[in-house]
Enzyme design. Sequence first.
Site, short mmCIF file in Angstrom:
data_model
loop_
_atom_site.label_atom_id
_atom_site.label_comp_id
_atom_site.label_asym_id
_atom_site.label_seq_id
_atom_site.Cartn_x
_atom_site.Cartn_y
_atom_site.Cartn_z
CE1 TYR A 18 -6.05 3.05 -1.07
CE2 TYR A 18 -4.73 3.74 0.82
CZ TYR A 18 -5.97 3.50 0.24
OH TYR A 18 -7.12 3.70 0.97
CE LYS A 46 -7.12 0.64 3.70
NZ LYS A 46 -7.14 1.30 5.04
N1 NAD Z 1 -11.08 8.42 0.97
C1 NAD Z 1 -11.63 7.35 0.45
O1 NAD Z 1 -12.25 7.39 -0.61
C2 NAD Z 1 -11.50 6.02 1.15
C3 NAD Z 1 -12.18 4.92 0.60
C4 NAD Z 1 -12.04 3.68 1.24
C5 NAD Z 1 -11.29 3.56 2.39
N2 NAD Z 1 -10.65 4.64 2.90
C6 NAD Z 1 -9.88 4.44 4.15
O2 NAD Z 1 -10.43 5.30 5.14
C7 NAD Z 1 -9.43 5.61 6.11
C8 NAD Z 1 -9.43 7.11 6.34
O3 NAD Z 1 -9.05 7.67 5.11
P1 NAD Z 1 -9.46 9.17 4.69
O4 NAD Z 1 -9.90 9.13 3.28
O5 NAD Z 1 -10.36 9.75 5.74
O6 NAD Z 1 -8.04 9.87 4.70
P2 NAD Z 1 -7.49 11.01 5.67
O7 NAD Z 1 -6.10 11.26 5.23
O8 NAD Z 1 -8.48 12.12 5.71
O9 NAD Z 1 -7.49 10.31 7.13
C9 NAD Z 1 -6.41 9.51 7.53
C10 NAD Z 1 -6.12 9.86 8.98
O10 NAD Z 1 -5.06 9.01 9.42
C11 NAD Z 1 -4.11 9.82 10.10
N3 NAD Z 1 -2.78 9.22 10.01
C12 NAD Z 1 -2.00 9.10 8.91
N4 NAD Z 1 -0.83 8.53 9.22
C13 NAD Z 1 -0.86 8.28 10.56
C14 NAD Z 1 0.06 7.72 11.48
N5 NAD Z 1 1.27 7.28 11.09
N6 NAD Z 1 -0.31 7.61 12.78
C15 NAD Z 1 -1.52 8.06 13.19
N7 NAD Z 1 -2.44 8.62 12.37
C16 NAD Z 1 -2.09 8.71 11.07
C17 NAD Z 1 -4.15 11.16 9.38
O11 NAD Z 1 -3.62 12.19 10.21
C18 NAD Z 1 -5.64 11.32 9.11
O12 NAD Z 1 -6.30 11.93 10.20
C19 NAD Z 1 -8.11 5.09 5.55
O13 NAD Z 1 -7.77 3.87 6.21
C20 NAD Z 1 -8.42 4.81 4.07
O14 NAD Z 1 -7.63 3.77 3.54
C21 NAD Z 1 -10.73 5.86 2.32
C1 5JK Z 2 -7.26 12.40 -14.03
C2 5JK Z 2 -8.37 11.39 -14.24
C3 5JK Z 2 -8.10 10.51 -15.42
C4 5JK Z 2 -8.56 10.56 -12.98
C5 5JK Z 2 -9.21 11.43 -11.89
C6 5JK Z 2 -9.95 10.58 -10.94
C7 5JK Z 2 -9.05 9.87 -9.91
C8 5JK Z 2 -8.14 10.87 -9.20
C9 5JK Z 2 -9.97 9.11 -8.96
C10 5JK Z 2 -10.78 8.04 -9.73
C11 5JK Z 2 -11.06 6.91 -8.73
C12 5JK Z 2 -10.56 7.47 -7.41
C13 5JK Z 2 -10.25 6.47 -6.32
C14 5JK Z 2 -11.51 5.69 -5.92
O1 5JK Z 2 -12.57 6.58 -5.60
C15 5JK Z 2 -11.26 4.83 -4.73
C16 5JK Z 2 -10.22 5.04 -3.90
C17 5JK Z 2 -10.02 4.05 -2.79
C18 5JK Z 2 -9.76 4.73 -1.45
O2 5JK Z 2 -9.33 3.77 -0.51
C19 5JK Z 2 -8.75 5.83 -1.55
C20 5JK Z 2 -9.08 6.83 -2.66
C21 5JK Z 2 -9.26 6.14 -4.02
C22 5JK Z 2 -7.93 5.52 -4.44
C23 5JK Z 2 -9.71 7.18 -5.07
C24 5JK Z 2 -8.57 8.14 -5.42
C25 5JK Z 2 -8.90 9.07 -6.58
C26 5JK Z 2 -9.33 8.29 -7.82
C27 5JK Z 2 -8.20 7.44 -8.33
#
Ligand code: NAD
Ligand code: 5JK
Length: 342
Positions: free
Chosen positions: A132, A136
């Site tokens: 992952y 990214k």
């Molecule tokens: N959740 C976090 O903490 C976090 C932190 C930093 C960055 N991000 C980034 O933010 C963005 C959105 O993530 P999220 O957390 O909202 O996750 P999410 O799964 O809620 O949203 C992802 C969206 O992408 C769509 N998607 C997945 N595969 C696809 C495909 N092949 N074609 C078209 N659409 C597709 C999904 O249907 C969904 O609506 C991602 O790029 C993720 O890397 C998330």
């Molecule tokens: C079972 C415990 C030891 C761990 C539970 C927490 C774990 C699931 C959490 C901790 C940190 C979290 C990640 C962090 O907030 C940042 C990101 C980057 C974002 O792009 C996608 C989500 C992610 C990977 C979080 C996922 C959940 C994590 C690992």
Amino acid sequence: MLLQQEPQLRELRIFDLHLGPWLEELKTGPVQVTAIQGDVTQAHEVAAAVAGAHVVIHTAGLVDVFGKTSPETIHEVNVQGTRNVIEACVQTGTRFLVYTSSMEVVGPNIKGQPFYRGNENTPYEAVHRHPYPCSKALAEQLVLEANGRKVLGGLPLVTCALRPTGIYGEGHQIMRDFYHQGLRLGGRLFRAIPASVEHGRVYVGNVAWMHVLVARELEHRAALMGGQVYFCYDNSPYKSYEDFNMEFLGPCGLRLVGTRPLLPYWLLVFLAALNVLLQWLLRPLLLYAPLLNPYTLAMANTTFTVSTDKARRHFGYEPPFSWEESRTRTIRWVQAMEGSAQ
Ligand SMILES: NC(=O)c1ccc[n+]([C@@H]2O[C@H](COP(=O)([O-])OP(=O)(O)OC[C@H]3O[C@@H](n4cnc5c(N)ncnc54)[C@H](O)[C@@H]3O)[C@@H](O)[C@H]2O)c1
Ligand SMILES: CC(C)CCC[C@@H](C)[C@H]1CC[C@H]2[C@@H]3[C@H](O)C=C4C[C@@H](O)CC[C@]4(C)[C@H]3CC[C@]12C
């Protein structure tokens, strides 16, 4: 938020693999809302959706650190999908591209080195092995390298990447998982991470607003913002991942047991490795994807927080949702879940 905050908006296209019924509610206003069901890995579908757009906000991605999908699929969606979006902009003449990157492009790295309240210029050895963060980092690099490419019509493409830390708020699936885990354990969660380990978190509404603002300002400030990265930040407090979650789960009746981890770290390492083995053994029968695995354990135990004002300096970003509002809105969302859980 685009429909509410963007007066220049004439059409909003939403391209997603999974379209939900919530989209229908967006179609009631004066702006044309076009929902397109499509796959970002299919270049022709992306090009058809992008054609004629003024700006593209590319936020589609596969957020999987639990082994639910293969490394190839993660790469296909996050990297090839991003490549398809870039090529669609170039081929159809869209000049402005905003990409949702992630803190993980920077870290934590595989050496577990802390990133303590750093900014976009803080030196840090970004070394990844997990699919992952690798995907990214590669996708962000593609977006930034595409800045300045000539698009159809001969004008330059202007790109920008936003790096949210851990997003929380309405719809946060992992928060939902923790809440249900606490309900199953009689209203208790057991501390697994030292309280001293800070993890950056940012409210989803503030992340959304930064995207809207960049989409608006990128044209007028192309020389300054083009090819730049910005951490997504707000005034959410610096806390450990578990303590931060308890800001919302505590008012909903859960209690975090232990002022320090109840299990020794070596035992958590063993249990995480056991989860990987179980996932592999059970895969032919069912998907076993628990929260605890070697990657999530290492990530949760490594300080990663940001302290920056680059977005404010470059395009006047100020988080519209205060910490108090972000907390209240998230608590209300969990409570609404609580109603559905009972
Ligand atoms: N959740 C976090 O903490 C976090 C932190 C930093 C960055 N991000 C980034 O933010 C963005 C959105 O993530 P999220 O957390 O909202 O996750 P999410 O799964 O809620 O949203 C992802 C969206 O992408 C769509 N998607 C997945 N595969 C696809 C495909 N092949 N074609 C078209 N659409 C597709 C999904 O249907 C969904 O609506 C991602 O790029 C993720 O890397 C998330
Ligand atoms: C079972 C415990 C030891 C761990 C539970 C927490 C774990 C699931 C959490 C901790 C940190 C979290 C990640 C962090 O907030 C940042 C990101 C980057 C974002 O792009 C996608 C989500 C992610 C990977 C979080 C996922 C959940 C994590 C690992």
